[in-house]
Every structure is written in structure tokens, then in C-alpha cells.
Design a protein around this motif. Structure first.
Motif, PDB file in Angstrom:
ATOM      1  N   VAL A  73       4.662   6.595   4.097  1.00 28.51           N
ATOM      2  CA  VAL A  73       4.362   7.646   3.134  1.00 28.51           C
ATOM      3  C   VAL A  73       3.931   8.906   3.872  1.00 28.51           C
ATOM      4  CG1 VAL A  73       2.955   8.320   1.149  1.00 28.51           C
ATOM      5  CG2 VAL A  73       3.645   5.948   1.427  1.00 28.51           C
ATOM      6  N   VAL A  74       4.440  10.065   3.436  1.00 29.10           N
ATOM      7  CA  VAL A  74       4.048  11.341   4.023  1.00 29.10           C
ATOM      8  C   VAL A  74       3.661  12.293   2.893  1.00 29.10           C
ATOM      9  CG1 VAL A  74       5.545  11.049   6.028  1.00 29.10           C
ATOM     10  CG2 VAL A  74       6.418  12.232   4.020  1.00 29.10           C
ATOM     11  N   SER A  95       1.945   6.852  -6.947  1.00 30.96           N
ATOM     12  CA  SER A  95       0.763   7.457  -7.571  1.00 30.96           C
ATOM     13  C   SER A  95       0.849   8.972  -7.679  1.00 30.96           C
ATOM     14  CB  SER A  95      -0.497   7.083  -6.781  1.00 30.96           C
ATOM     15  OG  SER A  95      -0.529   7.753  -5.524  1.00 30.96           O
ATOM     16  N   ASP A  96       1.740   9.614  -6.939  1.00 29.98           N
ATOM     17  CA  ASP A  96       1.764  11.077  -6.908  1.00 29.98           C
ATOM     18  C   ASP A  96       3.182  11.545  -6.590  1.00 29.98           C
ATOM     19  OD1 ASP A  96       1.509  13.858  -6.124  1.00 29.98           O
ATOM     20  OD2 ASP A  96      -0.640  13.507  -5.863  1.00 29.98           O
ATOM     21  N   HIS A 128       6.127  11.821  -0.381  1.00 27.47           N
ATOM     22  CA  HIS A 128       7.475  11.392  -0.002  1.00 27.47           C
ATOM     23  C   HIS A 128       7.395   9.993   0.603  1.00 27.47           C
ATOM     24  CE1 HIS A 128       8.756  15.608  -0.372  1.00 27.47           C
ATOM     25  NE2 HIS A 128       7.727  15.928   0.386  1.00 27.47           N
ATOM     26  N   LEU A 129       8.405   9.180   0.344  1.00 31.22           N
ATOM     27  CA  LEU A 129       8.511   7.860   0.958  1.00 31.22           C
ATOM     28  C   LEU A 129       9.685   7.888   1.932  1.00 31.22           C
ATOM     29  CD1 LEU A 129       7.392   4.918   0.946  1.00 31.22           C
ATOM     30  CD2 LEU A 129       9.206   4.369  -0.695  1.00 31.22           C
ATOM     31  N   VAL A 130       9.377   7.737   3.210  1.00 29.59           N
ATOM     32  CA  VAL A 130      10.407   7.768   4.248  1.00 29.59           C
ATOM     33  C   VAL A 130      10.747   6.335   4.640  1.00 29.59           C
ATOM     34  CG1 VAL A 130      10.965   8.516   6.592  1.00 29.59           C
ATOM     35  CG2 VAL A 130       9.624  10.003   5.089  1.00 29.59           C
ATOM     36  N   PRO A 155       0.818  -1.225   0.000  1.00 29.74           N
ATOM     37  CA  PRO A 155       0.000   0.000   0.000  1.00 29.74           C
ATOM     38  C   PRO A 155       0.847   1.269   0.000  1.00 29.74           C
ATOM     39  CG  PRO A 155      -0.845  -1.591   1.599  1.00 29.74           C
ATOM     40  CD  PRO A 155       0.483  -2.099   1.150  1.00 29.74           C
ATOM     41  N   GLU A 156       1.917   1.286   0.787  1.00 33.87           N
ATOM     42  CA  GLU A 156       2.775   2.467   0.835  1.00 33.87           C
ATOM     43  C   GLU A 156       3.457   2.717  -0.510  1.00 33.87           C
ATOM     44  OE1 GLU A 156       2.166   1.271   5.041  1.00 33.87           O
ATOM     45  OE2 GLU A 156       2.601   0.200   3.189  1.00 33.87           O
ATOM     46  N   LEU A 157       3.977   1.655  -1.111  1.00 36.60           N
ATOM     47  CA  LEU A 157       4.662   1.805  -2.394  1.00 36.60           C
ATOM     48  C   LEU A 157       3.689   2.259  -3.477  1.00 36.60           C
ATOM     49  CD1 LEU A 157       6.944  -1.353  -2.180  1.00 36.60           C
ATOM     50  CD2 LEU A 157       7.726   1.026  -2.183  1.00 36.60           C
TER      51      LEU A 157
END
Length: 398
Positions: A300-301, A271-272, A276-278, A264-266
Motif C-alpha cells: 500500500v502507498v 479504507s481510503d 494505492h495498492l501496488v 492488513p494491506e487489503l
């Protein structure tokens, strides 16, 4: 405007002589009392970068008046609740949080072995006695006050601010008998013209990770923004945004499990481009000088560095982003995805703080019962519930 009682003196946080007063209190081990409520709420003094700061005792935010800047939502509403007193133990004298970790900071052999399936699942099980890697990231984010937002901060929170807050938060924590900030590496903002100096400072910070002979090898914690994953001959190469010249290697096994665990995070991140992916990872350096990841967790943030888990949460955060009143994002820590938590709290809402919940489509009867119990347990808060299967977001409380 906060006022503190220190000994027999009452001072305001904007008083020009506050620093000398705090310095004397710090050296005399005096505890400030916040006068937002009666009886006053105990706080403590921290020294950071030569400045003295009055800080709330960890997990005491709910004791402050909701209008006080030191207020924070009851920790029972998030995944933090089950961890307080077990995985997270607060020293009442210093405010330091002593952490019990559910991941290793050392490895035997010439190279860290791929994380086992049981190790990977540690990041999601409902464990209360130790912090998983994901829970460690959530706790750092929470203590660093990166879950809080008001429109007044727009444009003032970039990676430099995030890094500074994370490092200062780590200074208030210990793990495995040592200071957490000594084993946490957060890359500084990359600047091409300062590339060589940055590389030197990084090498000095990671000097203890280099393998020397046989025996256990030390690992450190990394928190950074992922720029990209690229295929390597074996596994993946992880490029962290602010250290593009220092990639980390991840073996095939852990990479496959990460893709399943953090699908889900990836998917959200891809998608946008504004997301940001931490990553938080335990990592070491091999005898060949290569940096490798042992375990990894992802979060995800949004553009304001506020974590979110679903499209609905992102829509809610976007609605709240323009408000001048503070909002506080709830985090999951060790809790599984099928357990309810408060999504966002509006602590300054009147006549009472608002607890905002998002119910996923197809929520089970057990989920609904647990949600009802959470709402019933906090009668002093106004509940706002968005059942995503019902369609559009309901109106906010007046």
C-alpha cells in the motif's frame, strides 16, 4: 550544489558542459568522486535515455554528507541491511546490483500451478540469501528513489513518473544472468485515444511469454497498480489500473493465501480511496492467450506513492508531506512484521539526521530490546520514537 572530481577536473552538476564531460568519462571508464566529504565518495556514470547521469554507488548513500543529495540512511536501519552482500551483490566497477531471487521465472505444464504454502511464506520469512517477491518490490522502490519525499515534489509524481523511475532502476540490476529490465513489465499510462497503440506495444513486450509446445514456460515480473479484484468462475480476475483491457487470472488457492498474508494491506487499501495498492507478480500467458498470475505480493502507498504499513505510519507521512526537507521511508524487505525497522529518516535535519521509529501497541520485550540495539548502534542519528499505545504523536525534534 554537488561538485564532482573527474580525473584532474572539478565540475558542478549544473555546469553547462557537464554532459560532454560525463560522456568522455563514461567512455574512458573514469569514476566521478563526490566532493561532499573528505576523502571524496566514489560514484559512477549511467547512461539513460541518451543522457549521462552521475549516480551514487548502491548502498553507499550513508558515506555521503547528510546535506548531499546523494545521502541515504544507513541500510542497517531497514530490511535492506541483511540482504546486502548476499541476496544483493554490488559490482564495484559498474554499480550494477546482481540479485538472487527466491521465486521462479519459469513454469512447466500447460498452466502455472497454484503457489504452494511454502512458496507463499517465502514472501515473509527472514531470509537473507535471496530476495522474496515482496523484497524485490521494495528494492525496486528504494533504488527508484520512490521512498524519498519533499513538498517541492507535490503534484509531480504520477504513474508516469513512477513507471519511469522503476524501469530506470531495473536497468541497474541483473537476475538469473540477464538484465532485470528485460523481464520487468510496468504498464504505461493508459490513454483511451491511444488504446490500440498501447495494446500493440504491450503485445510486443510480452511476445516471449506465449506458450509454444511443451517444456518450461517463461514468466515475467509485473509491477502495477491494482484497480480491482473481481470474482471469476474459478479464482479472481485482477484488473491493473493502466491496462484495463488485459486482466490477469489468479487461482483460488493463491487468492485465499494472499487474503490471509496481505489482510492488513487489503484492509488499508479498502479504507481510503486516496490509497494505492501496488502489486508485483510473476505472470505468464497460457496457450489460450490468457494472462495468469503465479505468485503475487502487495504493497500500500499513499497519494505520493510512499509505502506504509499502518495507520500510524500514514499519519506520520501526512505530517511530513508538507516539509521542504527530504524524508526517506524505511522498508521491510524480507523482515517479518514483529521486527523493528526505522519508519522514516530525516537526513537533512540539523544538527544530526533523525531516525523515526513507531512502536506498535503490545510490542514484545524482544522487540524493545532489538529497537534499543538499533538506536544504540547509530549514535550519529537523533532517535524519535512514537509508541502508539501512548496515544498521540510526540513532537518532532527542533
Amino acid at each position: 550544489m554537488r561538485q564532482f572530481r573527474i580525473g584532474d577536473q572539478i565540475v558542478e552538476e549544473t555546469a553547462p558542459d557537464l554532459q560532454p564531460v560525463l560522456e568522455r568519462a563514461y567512455e574512458g571508464r573514469q569514476r566521478p568522486l563526490c566532493l561532499c566529504r573528505e576523502p571524496p565518495v566514489a560514484m559512477y556514470i549511467a547512461r539513460l535515455d541518451g543522457q549521462y547521469l552521475v549516480k551514487r554507488m548502491p548502498s553507499s548513500g550513508r558515506d555521503h554528507d547528510p546535506a548531499c543529495p546523494s545521502y541515504e540512511p544507513p541500510y542497517e536501519l531497514s530490511g535492506l541491511g541483511p540482504l546486502i552482500g548476499s541476496a544483493i551483490q554490488i559490482d564495484d566497477a559498474t554499480g550494477t546490483a546482481m540479485l538472487k531471487l527466491d521465486f521462479s521465472l519459469s513454469k512447466r505444464g500447460s498452466r502455472a500451478a497454484p503457489a504452494s504454502q511454502s512458496q507463499t511464506s517465502d514472501t515473509v520469512r527472514n531470509e537473507t540469501s535471496k530476495l522474496s517477491l515482496r523484497a524485490m518490490l521494495h528494492y525496486l522502490w528504494d533504488v527508484a528513489e520512490l521512498t524519498e519525499w519533499t513538498s517541492l515534489w507535490a503534484g509531480k509524481r504520477g504513474w508516469g513518473k513512477v513507471r519511469s523511475n522503476l524501469i530506470n532502476a531495473a536497468k541497474e540490476m541483473t537476475a538469473r544472468g540477464g538484465a532485470l529490465d528485460e523481464i520487468l513489465f510496468v504498464p504505461e499510462v493508459f490513454q483511451t485515444e491511444d488504446k490500440a497503440a498501447i495494446a500493440t506495444r504491450r503485445a510486443n513486450a510480452l511476445a516471449d511469454l506465449h506458450a509454444t509446445g511443451r517444456g518450461p514456460r517463461k514468466l515475467m515480473l509485473l509491477v502495477g497498480e491494482v484497480k480491482e479484484f473481481t470474482a471469476a468462475r474459478s479464482g479472481q480476475k485482477i484488473v491493473i489500473k493502466h491496462m484495463p483491457d488485459f486482466p490477469l487470472m489468479l487461482d483460488d488457492g493463491p487468492w485465499r493465501r494472499a487474503n490471509v498474508r496481505y489482510e492488513p494491506e487489503l484492509a488499508l487499501w479498502r479504507s481510503d480511496e486516496g490509497f494505492h495498492l501496488v502489486a508485483i507478480a510473476t505472470f505468464g500467458i497460457s496457450s489460450a492467450g490468457m494472462a495468469y498470475v503465479d505468485e503475487i505480493a502487495l504493497m500500500v502507498v499513499n497519494e505520493n506513492w510512499i509505502p506504509f504499513e499502518t495507520v500510524q505510519e500514514h499519519r506520520l507521512l501526512a505530517r511530513l508531506a508538507g516539509m521542504r526537507r527530504k524524508s526517506v521511508k524505511g522498508l521491510r524487505f524480507n523482515l517479518a512484521r514483529d521486527q523493528p525497522i526505522v519508519c522514516v529518516t530525516l537526513p537533512e535535519q540539523r544538527p544530526s539526521p533523525v531516525a523515526m521509529y513507531i512502536v506498535p501497541g503490545g510490542a514484545s520485550a524482544q522487540y524493545e530490546r532489538a529497537l534499543a540495539e538499533m538506536i544504540e548502534a547509530r549514535p550519529e542519528m537523533t532517535p524519535w520514537v512514537w509508541r502508539s499505545s501512548d496515544g498521540e504523536m510526540p513532537p518532532f525534534p527542533d
